[in-house]
Scaffold this motif. Structure first.
Motif: not given
Length: 139
Positions: A16-18, A102-112
């Protein structure tokens, strides 16, 4: 079959991006399209975005100045960062809404550790905000 569907729905519900661990996986891998997907998610989840937070903060400050009060030098009402979670590049947005922060996180699908990826992701988000600011409507 029911167990698989239930397990899949439980897994999807937890993303949920939390938190960084529950970051919403982005389908778009191109940073310019990924930021559009992030804004679509923020609109869906909160009916609010960092652009609206900035618009409201500007309107608040203009109202104070017009009333003869001193500007507060508050933040722009939003922020963005790129963080690492288990080697994944996570896009972290925060913004003020009428109902609080509000704070929300997204996984970009790339490696850091992908060379140049953090700069590429940050640049796309800065360009998006720069393109969208002139579209803000003030009452």
């Amino acid at each position: 079959m029911v167990a698989i569907a239930t397990a899949a729905s439980c897994f999807a519900a937890t993303l949920d991006g939390s938190t960084k661990a529950k970051a919403i996986p982005l389908k778009q891998r191109e940073p310019a399209k990924a930021v559009e997907e992030e804004f679509a998610w923020m609109t869906k989840l909160y009916r609010y975005t960092p652009l609206l937070a900035m618009r409201d903060r500007i309107a608040e400050e203009v109202g104070k100045v017009k009333a003869g009060k001193k500007s507060t030098n508050k933040s722009a009402g939003w922020g963005h960062g790129t963080v690492d979670h288990n080697g994944h590049l996570i896009s972290d947005w925060w913004f003020e809404t009428p109902r609080g922060k509000r704070e929300v996180y997204f996984d970009t699908g790339t490696l850091i550790n992908t060379p140049g990826e953090v700069a590429r992701q940050e640049s796309a988000r800065a360009q998006y905000m720069g393109r969208m600011v002139p579209t803000l409507k003030f009452q």
